[in-house]
Structure formats: structure tokens, C-alpha cells
Design a protein around this motif. Structure first.
Motif, mmCIF file in Angstrom:
data_model
loop_
_atom_site.group_PDB
_atom_site.id
_atom_site.type_symbol
_atom_site.label_atom_id
_atom_site.label_comp_id
_atom_site.label_asym_id
_atom_site.label_seq_id
_atom_site.Cartn_x
_atom_site.Cartn_y
_atom_site.Cartn_z
ATOM 1 N N PHE A 167 26.268 -10.480 -66.052
ATOM 2 C CA PHE A 167 25.369 -10.585 -67.202
ATOM 3 C C PHE A 167 24.302 -9.504 -67.154
ATOM 4 C CE2 PHE A 167 21.720 -12.786 -69.374
ATOM 5 C CZ PHE A 167 22.240 -12.662 -70.647
ATOM 6 N N PHE A 168 23.795 -9.233 -65.957
ATOM 7 C CA PHE A 168 22.828 -8.144 -65.789
ATOM 8 C C PHE A 168 23.438 -6.808 -66.213
ATOM 9 C CE2 PHE A 168 21.779 -4.667 -62.788
ATOM 10 C CZ PHE A 168 20.499 -4.376 -63.230
ATOM 11 N N ALA A 179 15.384 -10.538 -66.403
ATOM 12 C CA ALA A 179 14.146 -10.664 -67.185
ATOM 13 C C ALA A 179 13.570 -9.294 -67.526
ATOM 14 C CB ALA A 179 13.129 -11.491 -66.407
ATOM 15 N N ALA A 180 13.590 -8.370 -66.558
ATOM 16 C CA ALA A 180 13.046 -7.036 -66.786
ATOM 17 C C ALA A 180 13.878 -6.263 -67.811
ATOM 18 C CB ALA A 180 12.995 -6.264 -65.467
ATOM 19 N N VAL A 181 15.201 -6.407 -67.745
ATOM 20 C CA VAL A 181 16.057 -5.703 -68.700
ATOM 21 C C VAL A 181 15.905 -6.286 -70.100
ATOM 22 C CG1 VAL A 181 18.437 -5.078 -69.282
ATOM 23 C CG2 VAL A 181 17.705 -5.061 -66.909
ATOM 24 N N LEU A 182 15.768 -7.605 -70.190
ATOM 25 C CA LEU A 182 15.533 -8.223 -71.504
ATOM 26 C C LEU A 182 14.244 -7.684 -72.127
ATOM 27 C CD1 LEU A 182 16.557 -11.945 -70.829
ATOM 28 C CD2 LEU A 182 17.674 -10.341 -72.400
ATOM 29 N N LEU A 183 13.208 -7.549 -71.318
ATOM 30 C CA LEU A 183 11.958 -6.972 -71.814
ATOM 31 C C LEU A 183 12.180 -5.535 -72.260
ATOM 32 C CD1 LEU A 183 8.890 -6.995 -72.264
ATOM 33 C CD2 LEU A 183 8.626 -6.311 -69.861
ATOM 34 N N LEU A 184 12.944 -4.774 -71.487
ATOM 35 C CA LEU A 184 13.210 -3.384 -71.827
ATOM 36 C C LEU A 184 13.963 -3.281 -73.150
ATOM 37 C CD1 LEU A 184 12.767 -0.557 -70.578
ATOM 38 C CD2 LEU A 184 15.079 -0.720 -69.624
ATOM 39 N N ILE A 185 14.940 -4.142 -73.356
ATOM 40 C CA ILE A 185 15.695 -4.149 -74.608
ATOM 41 C C ILE A 185 14.771 -4.447 -75.784
ATOM 42 C CG2 ILE A 185 17.477 -5.385 -75.915
ATOM 43 C CD1 ILE A 185 18.955 -5.763 -73.240
ATOM 44 N N ALA A 217 8.600 -2.429 -67.893
ATOM 45 C CA ALA A 217 9.708 -3.226 -67.355
ATOM 46 C C ALA A 217 9.702 -3.185 -65.825
ATOM 47 C CB ALA A 217 11.035 -2.710 -67.906
ATOM 48 N N PHE A 218 9.346 -2.036 -65.256
ATOM 49 C CA PHE A 218 9.301 -1.878 -63.802
ATOM 50 C C PHE A 218 8.229 -2.780 -63.195
ATOM 51 C CE2 PHE A 218 7.654 0.544 -60.068
ATOM 52 C CZ PHE A 218 8.791 0.469 -59.280
ATOM 53 N N ILE A 236 10.329 -10.459 -59.195
ATOM 54 C CA ILE A 236 11.032 -10.618 -57.921
ATOM 55 C C ILE A 236 10.230 -11.516 -56.990
ATOM 56 C CG2 ILE A 236 11.725 -9.413 -55.818
ATOM 57 C CD1 ILE A 236 12.699 -7.114 -57.502
ATOM 58 N N TYR A 237 8.942 -11.256 -56.879
ATOM 59 C CA TYR A 237 8.085 -12.093 -56.033
ATOM 60 C C TYR A 237 8.116 -13.554 -56.485
ATOM 61 C CZ TYR A 237 5.686 -8.788 -52.962
ATOM 62 O OH TYR A 237 5.381 -7.891 -51.967
ATOM 63 N N LEU A 238 8.037 -13.777 -57.783
ATOM 64 C CA LEU A 238 7.966 -15.139 -58.313
ATOM 65 C C LEU A 238 9.298 -15.864 -58.212
ATOM 66 C CD1 LEU A 238 6.351 -17.317 -59.829
ATOM 67 C CD2 LEU A 238 7.086 -16.220 -61.965
#
Length: 206
Positions: free
Chosen positions: A128-129, A185-191, A159-160, A167-169
Motif C-alpha cells: 500500500f505504501f 501517513a507522510a506520503v498521504l500528506l505529500l499527495i 512530509a519529512f 515514526i516516534y509516535l
């Protein structure tokens, strides 16, 4: 010449972010979960990174065409080419996702052996990623073709930063799976950011 230097500067910084992401997550996993978790995670992520190289190849094919249509103010061919590129990337990502979902046990046993059994349940998340990465790549190519590399890089920085905190959370709550969820989550934000920037550029062009 100055414009080209600025473009190259942002492109280089964008490449640095991608490279930093590939090392920072491993460092954080080692710090939080230990050595064995690093091995499981890297096995899945290395598989994704290898397949993900298909994205830049597609970008190198379509970027010159899209840039030319932007210069010619040919919106029809630009949109047509962008849709073709997106369709190919989306279909490729979906195909890999299905393979990772239905052949995950076979893939892990064939490539890594029984000692990586924990990776079997994680492989669909990696798939999915990867699908989301292809979506982000297609939207990023459109931004670059429109001369919005600076905007693309700034979106990548956001996104970075999100990835680091995620990752920490997530890792403390979900273990190795949390690292993959943080990437998702980071890629969804980037999109989302890429899509918003593309829409804004279209409005400004009207």
C-alpha cells in the motif's frame, strides 16, 4: 542560467530529503526497537525501493513531454499525457499491492526464508505504501514540469518532518508496523500537498 541554478538547487535538496528518509528511519527503528526489527523492516523496504525505481523511469519518459506542452501552452496534450502517466503508475502500484497481499507468504519464504516470517503480515502494508508512492511520484512530476520544483521541495520538507514525528509516535504503539504506517501517513500528506499545489497553479494560470 540563474533560473536553472535555482531549479537544480531545489532538485538537489529534494533528492537529499529522499536519501535522508532512507537512513533516518533505520536509525530510529534501531534506537526504539533494536537490531532484529531493523532487519525485518529493511527486508521489506528494500523490496519496495527496488520496485519504486519504476517511478523515476516513468518520470524521465514523461517529464520532457509535459514540460514541452507547458512551454507551448498546450493544455489538452498536457492533461492527456499526465493522465496516461498517472494511469500507468497507478496500475503498476495496484498490481504490486495485489501481489504483496495474495503472494506475501510465498515472496517472503522465497526471498528471505522462514527467519523473516514476521514480514509476511507486513508485506501488504508495504504494498500500500508503494502504491501511494507511485501516486505521489505522478503528482510530483506534474509539479516539476510546471516549473514548481521549489513548491515540490517545500511540500517534501513538511512530509519529512511529519514522518519523523510519526515514526516516534506510531512505533511505540504498533512496533515495526508503526514505521510503515508512519511512511503511509507522510506520503498521504505529500499527495494532499502536491494536489493542492497543482490546483493552485491551475487557478493562477487561468
Amino acid at each position: 542560467c540563474v533560473l536553472k541554478m535555482n531549479h537544480d538547487k531545489y532538485y538537489a535538496f529534494d533528492a537529499w530529503i529522499v536519501g535522508a528518509t532512507r537512513h533516518l528511519d533505520v536509525i530510529l527503528i534501531y534506537y526504539i526497537l533494536g537490531t532484529s526489527a531493523v532487519g525485518i523492516y529493511q527486508a521489506g523496504m528494500n523490496l519496495c525501493r527496488g520496485i519504486e525505481r519504476f517511478g523515476p523511469v516513468m518520470a524521465n519518459v514523461f517529464l520532457p513531454l509535459l514540460s514541452r506542452y507547458v512551454g507551448e501552452h498546450d493544455a489538452h496534450n498536457f492533461n492527456k499525457t499526465a493522465r496516461l502517466m498517472s494511469t500507468l503508475l497507478y496500475m503498476g502500484g495496484l498490481f504490486i499491492l495485489l501481489i504483496f497481499c495474495f503472494l506475501n507468504e510465498y515472496i517472503v519464504n522465497w526471498l528471505y526464508g522462514e527467519s523473516f516470517e514476521k514480514l509476511v503480515s507486513l508485506l501488504p502494508f508495504f504494498g500500500f505504501f508503494l502504491l501511494l508512492r507511485f501516486v505521489a511520484i505522478s503528482k510530483g512530476v506534474v509539479l516539476t514540469s510546471r516549473g514548481l520544483q521549489k513548491n515540490k521541495t517545500l511540500n517534501g520538507v513538511l512530509a519529512f518532518i511529519t514522518l519523523i514525528f510519526s515514526i516516534y509516535l506510531f512505533t511505540y504503539f504498533y512496533g515495526i508496523k508503526g514505521v510503515i504506517l508512519a511512511h503511509i501517513a507522510a506520503v498521504l500528506l505529500l499527495i494532499f500537498l502536491f494536489s493542492r499545489t497543482n490546483k493552485q497553479s491551475k487557478k493562477e494560470a487561468l
